[in-house]
Design a protein around this motif. Sequence first.
Motif, mmCIF file in Angstrom:
data_model
loop_
_atom_site.group_PDB
_atom_site.id
_atom_site.type_symbol
_atom_site.label_atom_id
_atom_site.label_comp_id
_atom_site.label_asym_id
_atom_site.label_seq_id
_atom_site.Cartn_x
_atom_site.Cartn_y
_atom_site.Cartn_z
ATOM 1 N N PRO A 221 -44.252 -65.630 -41.906
ATOM 2 C CA PRO A 221 -42.881 -65.945 -42.329
ATOM 3 C C PRO A 221 -42.703 -67.405 -42.745
ATOM 4 O O PRO A 221 -41.971 -67.699 -43.677
ATOM 5 C CB PRO A 221 -42.049 -65.634 -41.068
ATOM 6 N N GLY A 222 -43.378 -68.324 -42.062
ATOM 7 C CA GLY A 222 -43.221 -69.748 -42.370
ATOM 8 C C GLY A 222 -44.187 -70.225 -43.437
ATOM 9 O O GLY A 222 -44.788 -69.441 -44.167
ATOM 10 N N ASP A 223 -44.334 -71.548 -43.517
ATOM 11 C CA ASP A 223 -45.193 -72.157 -44.536
ATOM 12 C C ASP A 223 -46.639 -72.320 -44.087
ATOM 13 O O ASP A 223 -47.477 -72.755 -44.870
ATOM 14 C CB ASP A 223 -44.643 -73.536 -44.929
ATOM 15 N N LEU A 224 -46.936 -72.023 -42.805
ATOM 16 C CA LEU A 224 -48.274 -72.238 -42.271
ATOM 17 C C LEU A 224 -48.992 -70.923 -42.001
ATOM 18 O O LEU A 224 -48.370 -69.940 -41.592
ATOM 19 C CB LEU A 224 -48.204 -73.031 -40.962
ATOM 20 N N CYS A 225 -50.324 -70.911 -42.209
ATOM 21 C CA CYS A 225 -51.123 -69.753 -41.816
ATOM 22 C C CYS A 225 -51.235 -69.744 -40.291
ATOM 23 O O CYS A 225 -50.866 -70.714 -39.615
ATOM 24 C CB CYS A 225 -52.520 -69.825 -42.451
ATOM 25 N N THR A 226 -51.756 -68.663 -39.734
ATOM 26 C CA THR A 226 -51.830 -68.521 -38.276
ATOM 27 C C THR A 226 -52.643 -69.640 -37.638
ATOM 28 O O THR A 226 -52.255 -70.207 -36.608
ATOM 29 C CB THR A 226 -52.451 -67.165 -37.909
ATOM 30 N N ILE A 227 -53.783 -69.981 -38.248
ATOM 31 C CA ILE A 227 -54.653 -71.027 -37.681
ATOM 32 C C ILE A 227 -53.942 -72.371 -37.651
ATOM 33 O O ILE A 227 -53.930 -73.067 -36.634
ATOM 34 C CB ILE A 227 -55.967 -71.124 -38.480
ATOM 35 N N CYS A 228 -53.337 -72.762 -38.778
ATOM 36 C CA CYS A 228 -52.649 -74.055 -38.837
ATOM 37 C C CYS A 228 -51.414 -74.070 -37.946
ATOM 38 O O CYS A 228 -51.059 -75.103 -37.375
ATOM 39 C CB CYS A 228 -52.272 -74.385 -40.276
ATOM 40 N N GLU A 229 -50.762 -72.913 -37.831
ATOM 41 C CA GLU A 229 -49.593 -72.805 -36.956
ATOM 42 C C GLU A 229 -50.004 -73.054 -35.504
ATOM 43 O O GLU A 229 -49.329 -73.770 -34.760
ATOM 44 C CB GLU A 229 -48.978 -71.415 -37.091
ATOM 45 N N ASN A 230 -51.143 -72.458 -35.109
ATOM 46 C CA ASN A 230 -51.651 -72.652 -33.748
ATOM 47 C C ASN A 230 -52.059 -74.108 -33.522
ATOM 48 O O ASN A 230 -51.820 -74.672 -32.449
ATOM 49 C CB ASN A 230 -52.845 -71.731 -33.485
ATOM 50 N N ARG B 251 -50.823 -76.742 -35.017
ATOM 51 C CA ARG B 251 -49.606 -77.541 -34.906
ATOM 52 C C ARG B 251 -48.969 -77.356 -33.535
ATOM 53 O O ARG B 251 -48.494 -78.326 -32.922
ATOM 54 C CB ARG B 251 -48.619 -77.152 -36.004
ATOM 55 N N HIS B 252 -48.986 -76.111 -33.032
ATOM 56 C CA HIS B 252 -48.407 -75.843 -31.715
ATOM 57 C C HIS B 252 -49.159 -76.617 -30.631
ATOM 58 O O HIS B 252 -48.548 -77.224 -29.746
ATOM 59 C CB HIS B 252 -48.463 -74.346 -31.415
ATOM 60 N N ILE B 253 -50.498 -76.602 -30.707
ATOM 61 C CA ILE B 253 -51.319 -77.310 -29.722
ATOM 62 C C ILE B 253 -51.031 -78.809 -29.768
ATOM 63 O O ILE B 253 -50.902 -79.466 -28.728
ATOM 64 C CB ILE B 253 -52.819 -77.032 -29.972
ATOM 65 N N LYS B 254 -50.909 -79.356 -30.979
ATOM 66 C CA LYS B 254 -50.635 -80.788 -31.133
ATOM 67 C C LYS B 254 -49.278 -81.144 -30.540
ATOM 68 O O LYS B 254 -49.139 -82.153 -29.836
ATOM 69 C CB LYS B 254 -50.678 -81.165 -32.608
ATOM 70 N N ARG B 255 -48.259 -80.310 -30.815
ATOM 71 C CA ARG B 255 -46.920 -80.564 -30.288
ATOM 72 C C ARG B 255 -46.919 -80.469 -28.763
ATOM 73 O O ARG B 255 -46.267 -81.257 -28.071
ATOM 74 C CB ARG B 255 -45.926 -79.565 -30.888
ATOM 75 N N GLU B 256 -47.676 -79.498 -28.246
ATOM 76 C CA GLU B 256 -47.756 -79.331 -26.796
ATOM 77 C C GLU B 256 -48.429 -80.535 -26.148
ATOM 78 O O GLU B 256 -48.016 -80.992 -25.078
ATOM 79 C CB GLU B 256 -48.530 -78.050 -26.462
ATOM 80 N N SER C 295 -38.035 -76.810 -29.781
ATOM 81 C CA SER C 295 -37.092 -75.809 -29.256
ATOM 82 C C SER C 295 -37.099 -75.835 -27.738
ATOM 83 O O SER C 295 -38.045 -76.343 -27.110
ATOM 84 C CB SER C 295 -37.482 -74.413 -29.742
ATOM 85 N N LYS C 296 -36.052 -75.257 -27.156
ATOM 86 C CA LYS C 296 -35.980 -75.191 -25.693
ATOM 87 C C LYS C 296 -37.125 -74.340 -25.150
ATOM 88 O O LYS C 296 -37.680 -74.630 -24.083
ATOM 89 C CB LYS C 296 -34.641 -74.600 -25.245
ATOM 90 N N GLU C 297 -37.488 -73.291 -25.892
ATOM 91 C CA GLU C 297 -38.590 -72.432 -25.451
ATOM 92 C C GLU C 297 -39.897 -73.215 -25.386
ATOM 93 O O GLU C 297 -40.655 -73.098 -24.424
ATOM 94 C CB GLU C 297 -38.734 -71.248 -26.411
ATOM 95 N N GLU C 298 -40.175 -74.023 -26.425
ATOM 96 C CA GLU C 298 -41.377 -74.855 -26.425
ATOM 97 C C GLU C 298 -41.347 -75.845 -25.264
ATOM 98 O O GLU C 298 -42.364 -76.070 -24.598
ATOM 99 C CB GLU C 298 -41.488 -75.636 -27.736
ATOM 100 N N TYR C 299 -40.176 -76.441 -25.058
ATOM 101 C CA TYR C 299 -40.017 -77.422 -23.980
ATOM 102 C C TYR C 299 -40.289 -76.775 -22.627
ATOM 103 O O TYR C 299 -41.047 -77.302 -21.812
ATOM 104 C CB TYR C 299 -38.603 -77.999 -24.016
ATOM 105 N N ASP C 300 -39.694 -75.603 -22.392
ATOM 106 C CA ASP C 300 -39.858 -74.918 -21.102
ATOM 107 C C ASP C 300 -41.305 -74.488 -20.869
ATOM 108 O O ASP C 300 -41.820 -74.598 -19.753
ATOM 109 C CB ASP C 300 -38.935 -73.691 -21.032
ATOM 110 N N LYS C 301 -41.968 -74.004 -21.930
ATOM 111 C CA LYS C 301 -43.367 -73.593 -21.787
ATOM 112 C C LYS C 301 -44.259 -74.789 -21.477
ATOM 113 O O LYS C 301 -45.173 -74.705 -20.644
ATOM 114 C CB LYS C 301 -43.848 -72.902 -23.067
ATOM 115 N N GLY C 302 -43.995 -75.913 -22.162
ATOM 116 C CA GLY C 302 -44.775 -77.124 -21.907
ATOM 117 C C GLY C 302 -44.561 -77.630 -20.498
ATOM 118 O O GLY C 302 -45.510 -78.061 -19.826
ATOM 119 N N LYS C 303 -43.320 -77.560 -20.048
ATOM 120 C CA LYS C 303 -42.991 -77.996 -18.689
ATOM 121 C C LYS C 303 -43.692 -77.121 -17.658
ATOM 122 O O LYS C 303 -44.266 -77.624 -16.678
ATOM 123 C CB LYS C 303 -41.468 -77.931 -18.500
#
Length: 287
Positions: A176-185, A187-192, A218-226
């Motif tokens: 759905p977004g602008d990133l493929c699954t690998i790049c999305e993952n 980016r998620h790891i970097k943000r985490e 997002s709050k979901e990302e924040y809560d998961k990281g916490k």
Amino acid sequence: MKNMTSVKEIIEEAVIKSKKLKEAMIRAKWEEIVEGLFFKSSPLYIKEGVLYVTVESSVLLQHMYMNKNKYIEKINKTLKGDYISDIVLKVGKIPIEEYFKDNPESESEVSRPDEVEIVLSSDEYKELQKSVSNIENKQIQDKVLSLKIQSLKREKSLTKIGYKYCIECGILHKNPGDLCTICENKRHIKREEILLKLFRENPYTSLEEAEKSIEGLSKEEYDKGKEKKLDKIYKRAEFSIKDGSIGDARLELTEYFKLETGERGLNRVAEKADNLIELIKEKLQRR
């Protein structure tokens, strides 16, 4: 969608995205890569960033092993990216006519059932033929040309049915977004990692404060990281208790409750830490 200014650029991107095309390009440039060892060694296939190569003798294998970093550098320069991280050498004989036989380790180029038929223009064919004109070996030249034609047709077909280019790596995807699954993952790891670092520096870091360092958090990302940070602290504290280092466990669990509760009264936090230490001791004794 990623803008493509010429067919040549499409071809170059197609080469780096297809494992079979990477293998073909390496074979086409093998003489330049290994120089005088061209007829005594054969690149076979790529698997998970590793190039597998057959060499004629153990003496040659040792020589090539000593120079493999140089070969990796040349290969990645040919592929215009860090796609090969290692080379595995084995003794054997592979004649040049075997180079393009399908290898079970290589990725298949099976068409998707929803792809549409694509007819390339004469200008596109001319551009493709020009791109392989510097390959002297006619057999290799024909195979590389065939693979490039297949790849270009596939990309044009996929874009017609809704696929788009990843804004990070350029691969075609249907997320759905602008990133493929690998790049999305990635980016998620970097943000985490950034979020965990914020918690490490200040266990009282709130969602609003974290948003200043991580755009669109997002709050979901924040809560998961916490939750992940709390789990890491708890495991370190439990290990310290097992090891008899109660002081270290107390420090860890003090940080734990600062992060979990936001409690700023140090006496209250220390009391919670001591209570949890006793509970962990009891749990460990029951095991």
